[in-house]
Design a protein around this motif. Structure first.
Motif, PDB file in Angstrom:
ATOM      1  N   VAL A 170       0.757  -1.290  -0.045  1.00  0.00           N
ATOM      2  CA  VAL A 170       0.094   0.096  -0.013  1.00  0.00           C
ATOM      3  C   VAL A 170       0.882   1.323  -0.113  1.00  0.00           C
ATOM      4  O   VAL A 170       0.575   2.248  -0.688  1.00  0.00           O
ATOM      5  CB  VAL A 170      -1.000  -0.211   1.165  1.00  0.00           C
ATOM      6  N   SER A 171       2.026   1.336   0.864  1.00  0.00           N
ATOM      7  CA  SER A 171       2.802   2.399   0.913  1.00  0.00           C
ATOM      8  C   SER A 171       3.602   2.574  -0.415  1.00  0.00           C
ATOM      9  O   SER A 171       3.535   3.663  -0.967  1.00  0.00           O
ATOM     10  CB  SER A 171       3.881   2.314   1.885  1.00  0.00           C
ATOM     11  N   VAL A 183      -2.917   9.779  -0.462  1.00  0.00           N
ATOM     12  CA  VAL A 183      -2.308   9.136   0.575  1.00  0.00           C
ATOM     13  C   VAL A 183      -3.026   7.887   1.032  1.00  0.00           C
ATOM     14  O   VAL A 183      -4.363   7.885   0.954  1.00  0.00           O
ATOM     15  CB  VAL A 183      -2.179  10.176   1.710  1.00  0.00           C
ATOM     16  N   ALA A 184      -2.204   6.937   1.322  1.00  0.00           N
ATOM     17  CA  ALA A 184      -3.103   5.789   1.885  1.00  0.00           C
ATOM     18  C   ALA A 184      -2.240   4.914   2.991  1.00  0.00           C
ATOM     19  O   ALA A 184      -1.045   5.217   3.148  1.00  0.00           O
ATOM     20  CB  ALA A 184      -3.148   4.715   0.900  1.00  0.00           C
ATOM     21  N   THR A 185      -2.943   4.502   4.186  1.00  0.00           N
ATOM     22  CA  THR A 185      -2.263   4.211   5.355  1.00  0.00           C
ATOM     23  C   THR A 185      -2.807   2.768   5.847  1.00  0.00           C
ATOM     24  O   THR A 185      -4.217   2.892   5.892  1.00  0.00           O
ATOM     25  CB  THR A 185      -2.604   5.355   6.342  1.00  0.00           C
ATOM     26  N   VAL A 186      -2.047   1.833   6.331  1.00  0.00           N
ATOM     27  CA  VAL A 186      -2.839   0.822   6.902  1.00  0.00           C
ATOM     28  C   VAL A 186      -2.333   1.195   8.401  1.00  0.00           C
ATOM     29  O   VAL A 186      -1.634   1.153   8.861  1.00  0.00           O
ATOM     30  CB  VAL A 186      -1.861  -0.816   6.621  1.00  0.00           C
ATOM     31  N   SER A 187      -3.499   1.755   8.943  1.00  0.00           N
ATOM     32  CA  SER A 187      -3.377   2.341  10.349  1.00  0.00           C
ATOM     33  C   SER A 187      -3.921   1.471  11.409  1.00  0.00           C
ATOM     34  O   SER A 187      -3.429   1.853  12.534  1.00  0.00           O
ATOM     35  CB  SER A 187      -4.245   3.620  10.289  1.00  0.00           C
ATOM     36  N   MET A 226      -7.769   4.561  12.878  1.00  0.00           N
ATOM     37  CA  MET A 226      -7.888   4.609  11.555  1.00  0.00           C
ATOM     38  C   MET A 226      -7.407   5.816  10.727  1.00  0.00           C
ATOM     39  O   MET A 226      -7.012   5.860   9.732  1.00  0.00           O
ATOM     40  CB  MET A 226      -9.611   4.602  10.956  1.00  0.00           C
ATOM     41  N   ILE A 266      -7.688   0.147   6.386  1.00  0.00           N
ATOM     42  CA  ILE A 266      -6.830   1.078   5.525  1.00  0.00           C
ATOM     43  C   ILE A 266      -7.506   2.438   5.108  1.00  0.00           C
ATOM     44  O   ILE A 266      -8.784   2.116   4.722  1.00  0.00           O
ATOM     45  CB  ILE A 266      -6.580   0.209   4.126  1.00  0.00           C
ATOM     46  N   ASP A 267      -6.816   3.487   5.190  1.00  0.00           N
ATOM     47  CA  ASP A 267      -7.636   4.835   5.102  1.00  0.00           C
ATOM     48  C   ASP A 267      -6.717   5.456   3.792  1.00  0.00           C
ATOM     49  O   ASP A 267      -5.678   5.453   3.844  1.00  0.00           O
ATOM     50  CB  ASP A 267      -7.056   5.679   6.125  1.00  0.00           C
ATOM     51  N   THR A 272       1.162   3.588  -3.422  1.00  0.00           N
ATOM     52  CA  THR A 272       0.601   4.928  -3.220  1.00  0.00           C
ATOM     53  C   THR A 272       1.587   6.003  -3.831  1.00  0.00           C
ATOM     54  O   THR A 272       1.402   7.017  -4.427  1.00  0.00           O
ATOM     55  CB  THR A 272       0.068   5.246  -1.892  1.00  0.00           C
ATOM     56  N   ALA A 273       2.849   5.845  -3.142  1.00  0.00           N
ATOM     57  CA  ALA A 273       4.010   6.461  -3.605  1.00  0.00           C
ATOM     58  C   ALA A 273       3.947   6.475  -5.077  1.00  0.00           C
ATOM     59  O   ALA A 273       4.481   7.600  -5.580  1.00  0.00           O
ATOM     60  CB  ALA A 273       5.242   6.081  -2.681  1.00  0.00           C
ATOM     61  N   ARG A 306       6.518  10.448   5.892  1.00  0.00           N
ATOM     62  CA  ARG A 306       6.157   9.890   6.912  1.00  0.00           C
ATOM     63  C   ARG A 306       7.184   9.053   7.724  1.00  0.00           C
ATOM     64  O   ARG A 306       8.154   8.695   6.968  1.00  0.00           O
ATOM     65  CB  ARG A 306       4.969   8.871   6.481  1.00  0.00           C
ATOM     66  N   PRO A 340       0.747   4.948  12.433  1.00  0.00           N
ATOM     67  CA  PRO A 340       1.140   4.093  13.474  1.00  0.00           C
ATOM     68  C   PRO A 340       2.472   4.663  13.843  1.00  0.00           C
ATOM     69  O   PRO A 340       3.326   4.815  13.189  1.00  0.00           O
ATOM     70  CB  PRO A 340       1.189   2.653  12.739  1.00  0.00           C
ATOM     71  N   MET A 381       3.135  11.119   1.566  1.00  0.00           N
ATOM     72  CA  MET A 381       3.810   9.795   1.643  1.00  0.00           C
ATOM     73  C   MET A 381       5.197   9.715   2.045  1.00  0.00           C
ATOM     74  O   MET A 381       5.719   9.010   3.123  1.00  0.00           O
ATOM     75  CB  MET A 381       3.602   8.844   0.597  1.00  0.00           C
ATOM     76  N   ILE A 417      -4.715   7.770  12.187  1.00  0.00           N
ATOM     77  CA  ILE A 417      -3.410   8.127  12.760  1.00  0.00           C
ATOM     78  C   ILE A 417      -2.429   7.207  12.192  1.00  0.00           C
ATOM     79  O   ILE A 417      -2.612   5.944  12.146  1.00  0.00           O
ATOM     80  CB  ILE A 417      -3.257   8.311  14.185  1.00  0.00           C
ATOM     81  N   ARG A 460      -6.854   8.653   1.018  1.00  0.00           N
ATOM     82  CA  ARG A 460      -7.581   9.800   0.593  1.00  0.00           C
ATOM     83  C   ARG A 460      -6.981  10.542  -0.675  1.00  0.00           C
ATOM     84  O   ARG A 460      -5.730  10.539  -0.893  1.00  0.00           O
ATOM     85  CB  ARG A 460      -7.527  10.993   1.886  1.00  0.00           C
TER      86      ARG A 460
END
Lengths: 410, 410
Positions: free
Chosen positions: A245-246, A261-265, B274, A285-286, A249-250, B231, B278, B228, B276, A288
């Motif tokens: 995902v990281s 932007v995308a985050t496994v949060s 969701m 996963i968020d 997205t990059a 981070r 990690p 991205m 924030i 945006r």
């Protein structure tokens, strides 16, 4: 100084920096008390006040009940242990702009309203911007039913404890019926202004989230007795999705510029016991972007990759869409005017998107709407050390006042 | 049939299969009641019973108080919702072997003791094999202090509720002072016997764990507003360790045959919200092999890889060793004799290591000791559907009885 005094009053503290930060959840006693502080200041400015049926608190510089109107505002609630600027800055700049205009003996020809939207943060109930949704006709009462906070208090109970009628929640109406436009000031919650040394961010659109819940189902077994080749480890299967995902997205940001932007949060592992192989793993996963197509492309890629992981590791992977919000474009004309008055005042502006949601995104569905950002230190927000200099609040105020001088006259 | 009846009695049920399984935690009323059932059966066999100072329950077929002795046994406590065979099978086969020898009018020349070790499972307090540690002189009272169960009951409170004197816990002594050897029968909790269609596993050693706690520290930030490339996502940084551990362990097993297994079995993400990024991620890693050098090699490789991840992702990674247990080799002579009697009885044997810990690993530090496995269905254990056929319990009993016939005579 008036600005610093009012900042502390709205936060109900003597000093704005607190290692614990502020916890003023939506529909809480603490939020209510900040609304009362807002009313006190509004009355000092000779404004009349009004609470609508969802609990939004208004203050109006009224020319005539039937006059056209401009509204400004933000919110006073916070996340758990949040800062003193997220929301408060926007309410404060709006009140301060009215004070500036009054001090200048400005005579508006339109009603000017300031609003504190209730329950903007999702921290308490997992649902954001309840007040601005209601006033924009975007609130579905069904989505609030059966929702409760960490202590088991339902939205309905919390609402009623504040003396608000649950049945009337979606019936909130404007105290300024002829509203022409809405404007919000907010701290950036990012570092673009700081990095570019601009003072005012002119927001073009708000990136609203797509949220996925990805679950892998493997087989629990003893960590000591199960050979490596006989495992169905749900965590080993799904873990590669995190760097994917990281990385993906990059890469999409390099090809074009979707501000994606995308985050496994969030991660939940079951049984999460030292001696048992993970049998179930769930990621939140968020995702945006103001570019909805980019969000959907990433979702498609994630789903495809999950299929590959499931096949490779002999587990079941399920992808569920929790949230799928269309992003919001803000009014072009308002952006131009805001850029113009900012530059006239000598403030460097930067055009940008908002990665976070704000009340203005709901208002924008019904009225022309604008959002300006002021810098916040290191982009830090939702933390006790959230901070912006008073000079930045003054800049926000000056832009609002100058804007009102051109907008509230004809 | 005696065997099935006693299996149910020791589990205190009418039928051995229960969808909820059995929950008989160490130092609980439920474990105590199973010990009482054990006493009842022992008395039926004319054995005399004895509870030592840590709470282990013994039954002795006594020739003479000063005679040499052989001890057999296992435990009656279970994990939460465990099966009816883990532990019980070993106690039952030991009692059954005595019954077989009595029915044959066998006259032992040594004392034969059967023991139910107390609190073998770590499920309640996170500490395993308390009873066999105490009798082997391996129990450090300090490691039990300040430890409590999920309900906040300390080990000390639990122990004293069972009428056991906390101060005397490490003073447990054998009721058969001239012990020559100890033997445990246990279900395999793996699939090797089932896959090879062998009936008896002759265990050469017990793979004891090294356990690591790996923590990555990044920076929390808003998922929507942080680009991205700005981070420090602790989860993105540490996630590649999961497939690495799996891949590296499999590779080490291909090169040589250290019977090495390793599992990232627990994951904690902070703040696990969701919206924030990690900021802190912690993995628990369980590493087992009878080959201590292989375990250490993997630990070294993991530490090196963590350094690489930390550097690549600009986060801090800390590796802490929670547990570092030397593996246990079991007595060669006992293994040969057990293999011999099993084959004489016509049972196919398989030499194997134990990936799980058992009471015998403590006994082996002081006395020659042996462990035999009987098959269990699909290798499933610590679950309500843990199961082995009665015929396998009979096979375990026959091997024990035949072994005692050769060992308890001179």
């Amino acid at each position: 100084m008036w600005m610093e005094q009012k900042l502390c009053q709205l936060n109900r503290v003597e000093q704005i920096q607190d290692p614990q930060g502020f916890t003023r959840l939506g529909y809480s006693e603490a939020e209510y008390k900040s609304h009362q502080q807002f009313i006190r200041t509004a009355e000092e400015l000779g404004l009349h006040t009004y609470q609508d049926k969802v609990g939004n608190q208004w203050a109006i510089w009224e020319v005539h009940p039937d006059a056209k109107a401009v509204a400004l505002g933000s919110h006073l609630d916070t996340v758990y242990n949040g800062g003193g600027y997220d929301g408060v800055a926007g309410v404060l700049c709006a009140l301060a702009a009215i004070k500036v205009l009054q001090d200048k003996q400005f005579r508006p020809q339109k009603n000017i309203a300031v609003v504190c939207f209730i329950a903007e943060e999702s921290a308490r109930f997992g649902i954001s911007t309840i007040g601005s949704k209601a006033i924009s006709g975007e609130l579905a009462i069904e989505e609030l039913e059966d929702v409760s906070d960490m202590e088991g208090i339902t939205v309905k109970q919390a609402v009623e404890q504040m003396g608000i009628n649950w049945e009337d929640l979606t019936k909130a109406t404007l105290p300024v019926p002829k509203l022409e436009q809405f404007l919000e000031v907010h701290i950036e919650q990012g570092r673009k202004l700081q990095d570019s040394q601009a003072k005012i961010g002119i927001v073009t659109g708000i990136a609203r989230p797509v949220r996925l819940q990805v679950t892998a189902y493997g087989v629990a077994n003893h960590t000591g007795t199960t050979p490596m080749h006989q495992r169905n480890d749900a965590l080993v299967a799904l873990a590669p999705l995190i760097p994917y995902v990281s990385r993906e997205t990059a890469a999409m940001n390099k090809q074009e510029d979707p501000h994606l932007v995308a985050t496994v949060s969030t991660v939940t592992v079951k049984p999460n016991s030292m001696t048992i192989i993970p049998s179930e793993v769930q990621f939140g996963i968020d995702i945006r972007s103001v570019n909805d197509a980019a969000k959907q492309q990433l979702v498609t890629n994630i789903k495809q990759y999950c299929l590959e992981l499931a096949e490779e590791h002999h587990v079941t992977v399920d992808v569920k869409t929790l949230v799928n919000n269309q992003s919001v474009q803000l009014d072009d004309t308002i952006q131009s005017k805001l850029t113009h008055v900012s530059k006239q005042l000598g403030f460097k502006t930067e055009s940008m998107v908002s990665g976070a949601g704000h009340d203005v995104m709901n208002m924008a569905t019904r009225w022309p709407a604008g959002l300006i950002f002021i810098p916040c230190r290191d982009g830090i927000s939702h933390q006790p050390n959230e901070y912006t200099e008073t000079s930045n609040l003054v800049i926000g105020t000056k832009v609002l006042a100058a804007y009102l001088q051109t907008e509230a006259i004809q």
